[in-house]
Write a protein that holds these residues in place. Structure first.
Motif, PDB file in Angstrom:
ATOM      1  N   SER A 178      40.711  -6.209  42.836  1.00 52.97           N
ATOM      2  CA  SER A 178      41.803  -5.247  43.437  1.00 52.97           C
ATOM      3  C   SER A 178      43.017  -6.127  43.505  1.00 52.97           C
ATOM      4  CB  SER A 178      42.027  -4.701  44.946  1.00 52.97           C
ATOM      5  OG  SER A 178      42.030  -6.078  45.771  1.00 52.97           O
ATOM      6  N   ARG A 179      44.393  -5.637  43.012  1.00 47.82           N
ATOM      7  CA  ARG A 179      45.758  -5.919  43.014  1.00 47.82           C
ATOM      8  C   ARG A 179      47.208  -5.598  44.076  1.00 47.82           C
ATOM      9  NH1 ARG A 179      46.486  -4.859  36.856  1.00 47.82           N
ATOM     10  NH2 ARG A 179      49.066  -6.208  37.261  1.00 47.82           N
ATOM     11  N   ASP A 180      47.448  -6.449  44.099  1.00 48.04           N
ATOM     12  CA  ASP A 180      49.000  -5.938  44.786  1.00 48.04           C
ATOM     13  C   ASP A 180      49.957  -6.319  43.971  1.00 48.04           C
ATOM     14  OD1 ASP A 180      51.685  -5.968  46.480  1.00 48.04           O
ATOM     15  OD2 ASP A 180      50.156  -6.729  48.035  1.00 48.04           O
ATOM     16  N   ASN A 181      50.364  -4.916  42.806  1.00 52.20           N
ATOM     17  CA  ASN A 181      51.795  -5.424  42.680  1.00 52.20           C
ATOM     18  C   ASN A 181      52.936  -5.977  42.709  1.00 52.20           C
ATOM     19  OD1 ASN A 181      49.845  -5.059  39.913  1.00 52.20           O
ATOM     20  ND2 ASN A 181      50.980  -3.264  39.952  1.00 52.20           N
ATOM     21  N   ALA A 182      53.305  -5.031  44.180  1.00 56.48           N
ATOM     22  CA  ALA A 182      54.422  -6.297  45.275  1.00 56.48           C
ATOM     23  C   ALA A 182      54.414  -7.469  45.157  1.00 56.48           C
ATOM     24  CB  ALA A 182      53.996  -5.840  46.315  1.00 56.48           C
ATOM     25  N   LYS A 183      53.424  -8.101  45.312  1.00 59.94           N
ATOM     26  CA  LYS A 183      52.981  -9.269  45.418  1.00 59.94           C
ATOM     27  C   LYS A 183      52.678  -9.827  44.088  1.00 59.94           C
ATOM     28  CE  LYS A 183      51.459  -9.239  50.371  1.00 59.94           C
ATOM     29  NZ  LYS A 183      50.701  -9.576  51.411  1.00 59.94           N
ATOM     30  N   SER A 184      52.889  -9.643  42.937  1.00 60.80           N
ATOM     31  CA  SER A 184      51.722 -10.112  41.659  1.00 60.80           C
ATOM     32  C   SER A 184      50.526 -11.005  41.520  1.00 60.80           C
ATOM     33  CB  SER A 184      52.927 -10.988  41.376  1.00 60.80           C
ATOM     34  OG  SER A 184      54.539 -10.061  40.874  1.00 60.80           O
ATOM     35  N   THR A 185      49.812 -10.105  42.447  1.00 56.61           N
ATOM     36  CA  THR A 185      48.790 -11.011  43.063  1.00 56.61           C
ATOM     37  C   THR A 185      46.973 -10.162  42.452  1.00 56.61           C
ATOM     38  OG1 THR A 185      49.857 -12.411  44.827  1.00 56.61           O
ATOM     39  CG2 THR A 185      47.469 -12.525  44.830  1.00 56.61           C
TER      40      THR A 185
END
Length: 124
Positions: A71-78
């Protein structure tokens, strides 16, 4: 240029869980597809999972399908790799990789940026 830093590896018993994280910096993370690969001692690096820029498309190796989730969290760049029902054969150094285009790939040579790796050891 993209810098990637993995974390979350460690020692776990068979059947346990770990969550790997990969923090990215230096480039617009949301435009990059991301992948996880692993390399066990004496073996070649192999594909584990990949995710496209939005998170809508994911790919998994057959050996981890149903047990691992990318999964990814683009707001956290992670980007994350949730690993459940771990087996001793999952023991390896796990690498995060970034591809400079939005579409995910299972091929390691299509990723231009790599992290330093994090060790995952699963005891029986």
């Amino acid at each position: 240029q993209v810098q990637l830093v993995e974390s979350g590896g460690g020692l776990v018993q068979a059947g346990g869980s770990l969550r790997l994280s990969c923090a990215a910096s230096g480039r617009t993370f949301s435009t990059c597809a991301m992948g996880w690969f692993r390399q066990a001692p004496g073996k070649e690096r192999e594909f584990v999972a990949a995710i496209n820029w939005s998170g809508a498309t994911t790919y998994y190796a057959d050996s981890v399908k149903g047990r691992f989730t990318i999964s990814r969290d683009n707001a956290k760049s992670t980007v994350y790799l949730q690993m459940n029902s771990l087996k001793p054969e999952d023991t390896a150094v796990y690498y995060c990789a970034a591809r400079g285009v939005p579409l995910a790939s299972t091929r390691s040579y299509e990723y231009g940026h790599w992290g330093q790796g994090t060790q995952v050891t699963v005891s029986s």
